[in-house]
Design a protein around this motif. Structure first.
Motif, PDB file in Angstrom:
ATOM      1  N   SER A 183      19.239  -7.392  -7.061  1.00 19.39           N
ATOM      2  CA  SER A 183      19.338  -6.416  -8.147  1.00 19.39           C
ATOM      3  C   SER A 183      18.411  -6.791  -9.291  1.00 19.39           C
ATOM      4  O   SER A 183      17.747  -5.933  -9.876  1.00 19.39           O
ATOM      5  CB  SER A 183      20.764  -6.331  -8.670  1.00 19.39           C
ATOM      6  N   PHE A 184      18.356  -8.078  -9.611  1.00 18.76           N
ATOM      7  CA  PHE A 184      17.461  -8.539 -10.670  1.00 18.76           C
ATOM      8  C   PHE A 184      16.001  -8.326 -10.278  1.00 18.76           C
ATOM      9  O   PHE A 184      15.183  -7.903 -11.097  1.00 18.76           O
ATOM     10  CB  PHE A 184      17.731 -10.018 -10.960  1.00 18.76           C
ATOM     11  N   ALA A 185      15.673  -8.581  -9.033  1.00 19.99           N
ATOM     12  CA  ALA A 185      14.302  -8.379  -8.557  1.00 19.99           C
ATOM     13  C   ALA A 185      13.925  -6.895  -8.627  1.00 19.99           C
ATOM     14  O   ALA A 185      12.811  -6.548  -9.028  1.00 19.99           O
ATOM     15  CB  ALA A 185      14.164  -8.899  -7.128  1.00 19.99           C
ATOM     16  N   ARG A 186      14.837  -6.024  -8.249  1.00 18.07           N
ATOM     17  CA  ARG A 186      14.573  -4.579  -8.343  1.00 18.07           C
ATOM     18  C   ARG A 186      14.366  -4.152  -9.794  1.00 18.07           C
ATOM     19  O   ARG A 186      13.486  -3.355 -10.095  1.00 18.07           O
ATOM     20  CB  ARG A 186      15.730  -3.792  -7.741  1.00 18.07           C
ATOM     21  N   LEU A 187      15.167  -4.704 -10.691  1.00 14.74           N
ATOM     22  CA  LEU A 187      15.032  -4.392 -12.114  1.00 14.74           C
ATOM     23  C   LEU A 187      13.670  -4.830 -12.640  1.00 14.74           C
ATOM     24  O   LEU A 187      13.007  -4.087 -13.373  1.00 14.74           O
ATOM     25  CB  LEU A 187      16.158  -5.064 -12.904  1.00 14.74           C
ATOM     26  N   ILE A 188      13.229  -6.008 -12.265  1.00  9.47           N
ATOM     27  CA  ILE A 188      11.917  -6.505 -12.695  1.00  9.47           C
ATOM     28  C   ILE A 188      10.806  -5.627 -12.134  1.00  9.47           C
ATOM     29  O   ILE A 188       9.850  -5.280 -12.843  1.00  9.47           O
ATOM     30  CB  ILE A 188      11.727  -7.978 -12.249  1.00  9.47           C
ATOM     31  N   ILE A 189      10.904  -5.227 -10.897  1.00  9.55           N
ATOM     32  CA  ILE A 189       9.882  -4.378 -10.276  1.00  9.55           C
ATOM     33  C   ILE A 189       9.817  -3.024 -10.976  1.00  9.55           C
ATOM     34  O   ILE A 189       8.743  -2.517 -11.286  1.00  9.55           O
ATOM     35  CB  ILE A 189      10.153  -4.225  -8.764  1.00  9.55           C
ATOM     36  N   VAL A 190      10.953  -2.419 -11.255  1.00  7.98           N
ATOM     37  CA  VAL A 190      10.985  -1.128 -11.951  1.00  7.98           C
ATOM     38  C   VAL A 190      10.397  -1.264 -13.345  1.00  7.98           C
ATOM     39  O   VAL A 190       9.622  -0.419 -13.794  1.00  7.98           O
ATOM     40  CB  VAL A 190      12.428  -0.570 -12.000  1.00  7.98           C
ATOM     41  N   PHE A 191      10.722  -2.343 -14.048  1.00  9.15           N
ATOM     42  CA  PHE A 191      10.196  -2.571 -15.393  1.00  9.15           C
ATOM     43  C   PHE A 191       8.681  -2.720 -15.364  1.00  9.15           C
ATOM     44  O   PHE A 191       7.964  -2.104 -16.165  1.00  9.15           O
ATOM     45  CB  PHE A 191      10.838  -3.809 -16.012  1.00  9.15           C
ATOM     46  N   LEU A 192       8.162  -3.521 -14.458  1.00  7.90           N
ATOM     47  CA  LEU A 192       6.715  -3.715 -14.371  1.00  7.90           C
ATOM     48  C   LEU A 192       6.001  -2.424 -13.978  1.00  7.90           C
ATOM     49  O   LEU A 192       4.921  -2.116 -14.487  1.00  7.90           O
ATOM     50  CB  LEU A 192       6.395  -4.832 -13.383  1.00  7.90           C
ATOM     51  N   PHE A 193       6.587  -1.663 -13.081  1.00  5.45           N
ATOM     52  CA  PHE A 193       5.994  -0.396 -12.674  1.00  5.45           C
ATOM     53  C   PHE A 193       5.954   0.580 -13.843  1.00  5.45           C
ATOM     54  O   PHE A 193       4.948   1.243 -14.068  1.00  5.45           O
ATOM     55  CB  PHE A 193       6.785   0.208 -11.508  1.00  5.45           C
ATOM     56  N   SER A 194       7.042   0.677 -14.615  1.00  2.22           N
ATOM     57  CA  SER A 194       7.061   1.602 -15.752  1.00  2.22           C
ATOM     58  C   SER A 194       6.064   1.177 -16.823  1.00  2.22           C
ATOM     59  O   SER A 194       5.437   2.019 -17.463  1.00  2.22           O
ATOM     60  CB  SER A 194       8.460   1.725 -16.327  1.00  2.22           C
ATOM     61  N   CYS A 195       5.893  -0.121 -17.029  1.00  2.00           N
ATOM     62  CA  CYS A 195       4.890  -0.595 -17.996  1.00  2.00           C
ATOM     63  C   CYS A 195       3.485  -0.243 -17.534  1.00  2.00           C
ATOM     64  O   CYS A 195       2.655   0.199 -18.333  1.00  2.00           O
ATOM     65  CB  CYS A 195       5.001  -2.100 -18.182  1.00  2.00           C
ATOM     66  N   SER A 196       3.205  -0.418 -16.256  1.00  2.00           N
ATOM     67  CA  SER A 196       1.859  -0.110 -15.756  1.00  2.00           C
ATOM     68  C   SER A 196       1.590   1.388 -15.794  1.00  2.00           C
ATOM     69  O   SER A 196       0.479   1.815 -16.090  1.00  2.00           O
ATOM     70  CB  SER A 196       1.683  -0.650 -14.335  1.00  2.00           C
ATOM     71  N   VAL A 197       2.602   2.216 -15.544  1.00  2.00           N
ATOM     72  CA  VAL A 197       2.422   3.667 -15.600  1.00  2.00           C
ATOM     73  C   VAL A 197       2.166   4.117 -17.030  1.00  2.00           C
ATOM     74  O   VAL A 197       1.280   4.924 -17.291  1.00  2.00           O
ATOM     75  CB  VAL A 197       3.648   4.393 -15.000  1.00  2.00           C
ATOM     76  N   SER A 198       2.906   3.586 -17.989  1.00  2.00           N
ATOM     77  CA  SER A 198       2.696   3.983 -19.376  1.00  2.00           C
ATOM     78  C   SER A 198       1.330   3.524 -19.867  1.00  2.00           C
ATOM     79  O   SER A 198       0.662   4.234 -20.620  1.00  2.00           O
ATOM     80  CB  SER A 198       3.805   3.449 -20.273  1.00  2.00           C
ATOM     81  N   PHE A 199       0.873   2.349 -19.449  1.00  2.00           N
ATOM     82  CA  PHE A 199      -0.457   1.882 -19.833  1.00  2.00           C
ATOM     83  C   PHE A 199      -1.534   2.759 -19.201  1.00  2.00           C
ATOM     84  O   PHE A 199      -2.512   3.115 -19.848  1.00  2.00           O
ATOM     85  CB  PHE A 199      -0.650   0.426 -19.413  1.00  2.00           C
ATOM     86  N   ALA A 200      -1.345   3.153 -17.959  1.00  2.00           N
ATOM     87  CA  ALA A 200      -2.325   4.001 -17.282  1.00  2.00           C
ATOM     88  C   ALA A 200      -2.402   5.376 -17.933  1.00  2.00           C
ATOM     89  O   ALA A 200      -3.476   5.963 -18.024  1.00  2.00           O
ATOM     90  CB  ALA A 200      -1.971   4.130 -15.800  1.00  2.00           C
ATOM     91  N   GLN A 201      -1.284   5.900 -18.404  1.00  2.00           N
ATOM     92  CA  GLN A 201      -1.297   7.217 -19.037  1.00  2.00           C
ATOM     93  C   GLN A 201      -2.041   7.180 -20.358  1.00  2.00           C
ATOM     94  O   GLN A 201      -2.734   8.125 -20.703  1.00  2.00           O
ATOM     95  CB  GLN A 201       0.119   7.721 -19.247  1.00  2.00           C
TER      96      GLN A 201
END
Length: 85
Positions: free
Chosen positions: A12-30
């Motif tokens: 669960s912690f690993a999934r949370l970290i992956i979702v957080f990193l993905f959302s950060c990369s998407v916001s930076f890309a936008q």
């Protein structure tokens, strides 16, 4: 098969970290994607029809705009399309 609580917490912690990193990369890309190379300038003198300079020509207007590129006149060159959300 047995239930291991530490394994479920770790996954669960690993999934949370992956979702957080993905959302950060998407916001930076936008933020990088919407930079069309335009610069804001307040130095442009805007005149009325009688030739008198307007005091606050850029006050008001659109508040929440969206920028898009589209070939409106089919000349092979992208045109800037701006619309209010």
């Amino acid at each position: 098969m047995y239930f291991c609580p530490s394994h479920s917490i770790t996954s669960s912690f690993a999934r949370l970290i992956i979702v957080f990193l993905f959302s950060c990369s998407v916001s930076f890309a936008q933020t990088q994607y919407h930079d069309f190379g335009f610069e804001r300038s307040q130095q442009i003198e805007v005149l009325s029809q009688s030739g008198i300079p307007l005091l606050y020509p850029w006050a008001g207007g659109v508040n929440s705009v969206r920028f898009s590129e589209i070939d409106l006149n089919l000349d092979g060159q992208k045109d800037l399309f701006i619309f209010e959300k």
